[in-house]
Design an enzyme around this catalytic site. Structure first.
Site, PDB file in Angstrom:
ATOM      1  N   LYS A  29     -10.791  29.171   1.559  1.00  0.00           N
ATOM      2  CA  LYS A  29      -9.803  28.283   0.910  1.00  0.00           C
ATOM      3  C   LYS A  29     -10.564  27.096   0.397  1.00  0.00           C
ATOM      4  O   LYS A  29     -11.898  26.693   0.595  1.00  0.00           O
ATOM      5  CB  LYS A  29      -8.918  27.600   2.130  1.00  0.00           C
ATOM      6  CG  LYS A  29      -9.460  26.611   2.882  1.00  0.00           C
ATOM      7  CD  LYS A  29      -8.694  25.568   3.744  1.00  0.00           C
ATOM      8  CE  LYS A  29      -9.411  24.548   4.578  1.00  0.00           C
ATOM      9  NZ  LYS A  29      -8.696  23.955   5.645  1.00  0.00           N
ATOM     10  N   ASP A  65       0.963  -1.222  -0.065  1.00  0.00           N
ATOM     11  CA  ASP A  65       0.215   0.075   0.181  1.00  0.00           C
ATOM     12  C   ASP A  65       0.849   1.321   0.074  1.00  0.00           C
ATOM     13  O   ASP A  65       2.070   1.162   0.369  1.00  0.00           O
ATOM     14  CB  ASP A  65      -0.894  -0.084   1.293  1.00  0.00           C
ATOM     15  CG  ASP A  65      -2.141   1.143   1.225  1.00  0.00           C
ATOM     16  OD1 ASP A  65      -2.293   1.580   0.293  1.00  0.00           O
ATOM     17  OD2 ASP A  65      -2.674   1.288   2.461  1.00  0.00           O
TER      18      ASP A  65
END
Length: 1011
Positions: free
Chosen positions: A514, A357
């Protein structure tokens, strides 16, 4: 309603269409009668349980091993003969064998049914109760009572009780933690709109059983329950994975089958030859009964054959293998690799492919801002680079266009505004862990990275540096309201009021925003420059900003970008903040201040670990759910990809894998280094494809979704921070979630295999010696040189200690430069077996030689020895000595023990001379040899044990032995017998040195041929 009437793809349908298909009014819910009817059709909402395997079946399964069956047969025959001969001492042998078998079975039963732990852990994710709308009333019911069509209310803090379609949002947003299914730590935004032509495994309009609601409230309709849910599918996949024997177990089984066949044939030959000889030397007499003529000789010959079987079987091998593997697990634990399944320790040493992973294993799992930019006064881009990949607030870690800057906020007004926005549009927090001396986060990784970025820009020194700038910002601005993030506008904002006395009225109230840079830029009309001036956002400005964003988000950088803007606004009570539909209008006419790019950076030690893997002949394949561009950028930084320009044949997405033919898939798994945008089914598929190519595959994972693939892989490796389900399904857990730890574990696995080979070589050559001893005495009709009890003692105790100590041999220096062993490669190859045979034959002949030496020295002839069974007068001293030659057996046993101790020194290295691989390199072996010799002296010079093992103390006057108490310790006065023991034993060292020399010459010759 029947199962076939359920909607096949509820995510692609509108809420009204789903409700219609399930025949439910979402304002009223199902009636009690409808619930009962559906429960009859669909069953209860729980993961199925299977009864545990009965204990007696688990016990029987332990006796499927060939060597165990032979031992069981030997014990049965030995017991029968003890009953026939009615001799209490003869019961010792079957008792010891049965004790060994019981101990082996106990260990085996204890290790069984590992899968049940994973399945039980899965059930812990499903909640006990649910809030449901039925008959128009809100009720709390047991979650297992839910049926398809039930209307369920979910809210923050709840675990989802079934797979459901979101039909109404009762809050601005709904967010769910789906990490147990997809392994991703980023919360999933949910919506009521249908998702058509979807590529995601878990669409945004669905919530899934076992996942957690982390924000918001919603009304949902149940579409799948019990085993039909996503978590139910995972449970079924885990259950269906059969336990497969490790390569070491397979090779030991193959060795056992081969050994059992050889033992069987030899025993038959010895039995037949001895029986024929008996009848050839014993003519029938008138007084002979059927029992003495036929039964007694058959029992005697069978006893010799059983002794041969006991000699040939390395009874101590399973215990020594287990001990060696256990030692390996202790060493791995020191490197943060916790082994749950002993045989898997060696499997890792054989592995040819590591499927890893990305997040947290190859990377730090700590999002870090690496780049930020604002605009200069002339409209050009001003770039900043930040160093250190962790959450640590490092002083002087900012460079501007290649030059280090100590106080960037003092030189750039736009950057100051950007840092303020990053801190205030933020729900995360940082704290200093005194124990680890590291900065840790609470909240989302992305927001924590923005806090670290701001602190680095501020560069405030002192003990409170971890939150110094944030404290400063919160002292200057009061946060009034938050406009939550929505998928549609891809941004969030906060309404703030300045608390600084004397600040201009125009900047008292602000909206700090943002979000996705392209969205923030699209809604911006002005831009702030580094000198603090706010100017109109021109087309040139816009073009330069977009080019910069493309530069840092594309290619080998692949940074995740966030844009920042602000807007002077009215006081909070005069702004419409209640309706999410107006949020985009509120966040318009913005002033763009800059953007930053972040990445979950690779661990520093991983690149070197991957180089070691390459050197060791191990492929590393990255399998991640992340987007292709980001994953390829990480692979480039790790050296798995040379560039992101052309990744043909090296990088594939899950969708591309699904579109391939079987032949294309086989080709892809042999060349690819990256599979991105994958889901759990892809991991399972890739593991199977790799195993089909006869590759030994290690797989890492941390989520519930990884459990089936972890169980299917040759060795599943779970992350220490992962779910209990993943840990239960795996054979190893990485306490530090670090890929470099896997490489250390591979090295340990290889060392274990080498040591396993060495103690198998030691035990088998010793057993061959015992077989030769029994075979020679049997074929020539000589008295028994070694009794079965003596053989068991040598195999289990005397040999067991040095064999175990060989597990402490230091690994070879070039162990990680060797290629992985092939799946079909035997533990013992042809030449190695020949070496075992040569040493074993010498051990056997030396033992028989010492046995015969005593007889010949005391006036017996060869004829006396080969016809000893013809003795009919048991009052005759010669016949008594031949029938029970205790002193000769004591010499034979002593030679066997001493020669095997010297052979243990030979096993320090497969090919290196004792001059190079000195005994002092393994002090445990020296201690084991000393212990084994001490035990041998105890059973010889303590009368109780000497009588039990049917030997006499060498060099002790017989009258002293007769008068001694059972527990007294006798001392030898004559050492002639011991001199003979040494003379017969020492040559084994020189013989093995010769064989090692020949082996080294052969290897050099092979290397020259290759060159």
């Amino acid at each position: 309603m029947l199962p076939e009437n359920l909607p096949t793809d509820p995510a692609a349908m509108t809420p009204a269409a789903v409700a219609a298909a399930l025949r439910v009014d979402t304002k009223v819910g199902l009636s009690s009668n409808e619930v009962e009817e559906r429960r009859q059709a669909f069953g209860i909402n729980e993961l199925p349980s299977e009864p545990p395997t009965p204990f007696w079946k688990l016990v029987l399964a332990q006796f499927e091993d060939t060597l165990v069956r032979i031992l069981l047969l030997a014990a049965t025959v030995s017991f029968a003969m003890a009953v026939v001969e009615n001799n209490a001492a003869d019961f010792v042998e079957p008792f010891i064998i049965l004790l060994i078998l019981i101990l082996n079975a106990t260990v085996g039963v204890w290790q069984e049914n590992r899968a049940e732990g994973a399945i039980e852990a899965l059930k812990s994710f499903v909640p006990k109760t649910a809030v449901v709308l039925r008959d128009g009333d809100i009720k709390t019911v047991n979650a297992e009572e839910l049926v398809p069509g039930d209307v369920v209310e979910v809210a923050v803090g709840n675990r989802v009780p079934a797979d459901m379609r979101v039909v109404e949002l009762h809050s601005t947003t709904l967010r769910a933690d789906q990490s147990i299914l997809n392994g991703e730590s980023v919360e999933a935004m949910k919506q009521i709109e249908a998702v058509k032509g979807r590529q995601e495994r878990f669409p945004a309009c669905m919530v899934y059983s076992g996942t957690a609601i982390v924000y918001g409230k919603a009304l949902c309709v149940v579409v799948r329950t019990g085993a039909s849910t996503e978590i139910g599918t995972i449970e079924r996949d885990v259950r269906e994975q059969e336990e497969v024997k490790t390569p070491l177990q397979v090779k030991l089984d193959e060795f056992g089958v081969l050994l059992s066949k050889v033992i069987g044939y030899i025993c038959l030959v010895v039995f037949a030859v001895n029986l024929v000889r008996w009848y050839a030397t014993h003519k029938p007499t008138k007084n002979e009964t059927f029992f003495t003529r036929y039964i007694q000789p058959s029992v005697h010959c069978l006893k010799v054959a059983v002794a041969l079987a006991v000699a040939a079987i390395p009874e101590g091998l399973p215990a020594v293998v287990t001990t060696c593997l256990a030692l390996g697990t202790r060493r791995m634990a020191q490197h943060n690799a916790l082994v749950r399944d002993l045989p898997s320790v060696e499997t890792l040493g054989r592995c040819t492919v590591i499927c890893s992973d990305k997040t947290g294993t190859l990377t730090t799992n700590m999002m870090s801002v690496l780049h930020a930019f604002t605009l200069k006064g002339d409209g050009s881009i001003k770039e900043y680079e930040l160093k250190d990949s962790r959450f640590n607030i490092v002083s002087n870690s900012v460079t501007c266009e290649g030059r280090q800057v100590s106080s960037p906020l003092e030189q750039d007004g736009a950057l100051t505004k950007l840092a303020n926005i990053a801190v205030l549009c933020n729900d995360a927090s940082l704290h200093h862990n005194a124990a680890t001396v590291q900065v840790e986060k609470i909240g989302e990784a992305t927001e924590a990275a923005l806090l670290v970025m701001s602190e680095k820009f501020a560069n405030i020194k002192g003990d409170s540096a971890v939150n110094a700038f944030r404290t400063l910002c919160e002292g200057k601005w009061k946060k009034n309201a938050t406009l939550e993030f929505t998928r549609k506008r891809k941004s969030m904002s906060v309404h703030v009021t300045s608390t600084v006395t004397g600040s201009p009225a125009s900047s008292t109230n602000n909206l700090f925003v943002k979000g996705a840079p392209e969205e923030v830029l699209r809604r911006s009309t002005h831009v702030m420059q580094d000198n603090g001036a706010v100017v109109q956002l021109s087309a040139t400005h816009r073009k330069r900003i977009i080019e910069q964003l493309d530069k840092i988000s594309g290619g080998a950088n692949a940074l995740r970008c966030i844009g920042f803007a602000f807007k002077p606004t009215k006081a909070v009570q005069h702004v419409r903040l209640n309706d999410p539909a107006t949020f985009e209008d509120v966040e318009s006419d913005l002033t763009f201040v800059g953007a930053c790019g972040m990445l979950d950076p690779p661990r520093e030690e991983v690149r070197d670990a991957i180089v070691k893997c390459r050197t060791a002949g191990i492929r590393v394949v990255v399998i991640t759910g992340d987007r292709k561009e980001t994953a390829e950028a990480i692979c480039c930084k790790l050296g798995l990809l040379s560039s992101t320009a052309d990744t043909t044949g090296l990088s594939y997405t899950g969708q591309e894998l699904d579109a391939m033919t079987p032949a294309q898939k086989r080709e892809a798994v042999l060349t690819a280094v990256l599979f991105s945008r994958t889901d759990p089914s892809h991991k399972m598929q890739l593991v199977q494809l790799l195993k089909d190519e006869r590759l030994i595959c290690a797989m890492t994972g941390d989520g519930v979704n990884d459990a089936p693939a972890l169980k299917k892989a040759d060795i599943g490796i779970a992350m220490g921070s992962g779910t209990e389900v993943a840990k239960s399904a795996s054979k190893m857990v990485l306490a530090d979630d670090n890929f470099a730890t896997v490489v250390k574990a591979v090295q340990e696995g290889r060392a274990i295999y080498n040591n396993t080979k060495q103690f198998i070589r030691y035990l088998i050559s010793s057993n061959i010696g015992e077989v030769v001893c029994i075979l020679v005495t049997g074929l020539f009709g000589l008295p028994e040189a070694l009794s079965p009890v003596q053989l068991l003692w040598v195999n289990l105790v005397t040999d067991g200690l040095p064999a175990t100590a060989l597990g402490f041999n230091a690994p070879d220096r070039d162990i990680m430069e060797q290629r992985p062993r092939r799946m079909e490669e035997p533990i013992v190859n042809g030449w190695l077996f020949m070496r075992y045979m040569v040493i074993g034959v010498y051990v056997g002949l030396a033992t028989v030689g010492g046995f015969l030496w005593w007889f010949l020295r005391h006036g017996f002839s060869w004829h006396d020895l080969t016809t000893y069974t013809a003795c009919s007068d048991m009052t005759n001293g010669t016949c008594l000595l031949l029938a029970n030659p205790q002193t000769a057996r004591a010499i034979a046993l002593s030679i066997l023990v001493v020669v095997e101790m010297l052979n243990a020194l030979n096993a320090l290295s497969e090919n290196a001379s004792l001059i190079v691989s000195r005994p002092s390199s393994n002090v445990w072996l020296l201690f084991a040899i000393f212990s084994s010799l001490s035990l041998h002296l105890i059973i010889m010079y303590v009368p109780f044990f000497a009588k039990l093992f049917n030997i006499v103390p060498l060099g002790v006057d017989p009258h002293v032995v007769q008068q001694a108490q059972p527990w007294s310790i006798l001392t030898p006065t004559n050492f002639d017998d011991w001199k003979a023991v040494i003379v017969f034993s020492v040559p084994v060292i020189f013989l093995d040195e010769l064989l090692k020399f020949i082996t080294r010459r052969m290897e050099k010759a092979q290397e020259k041929k290759k060159d």
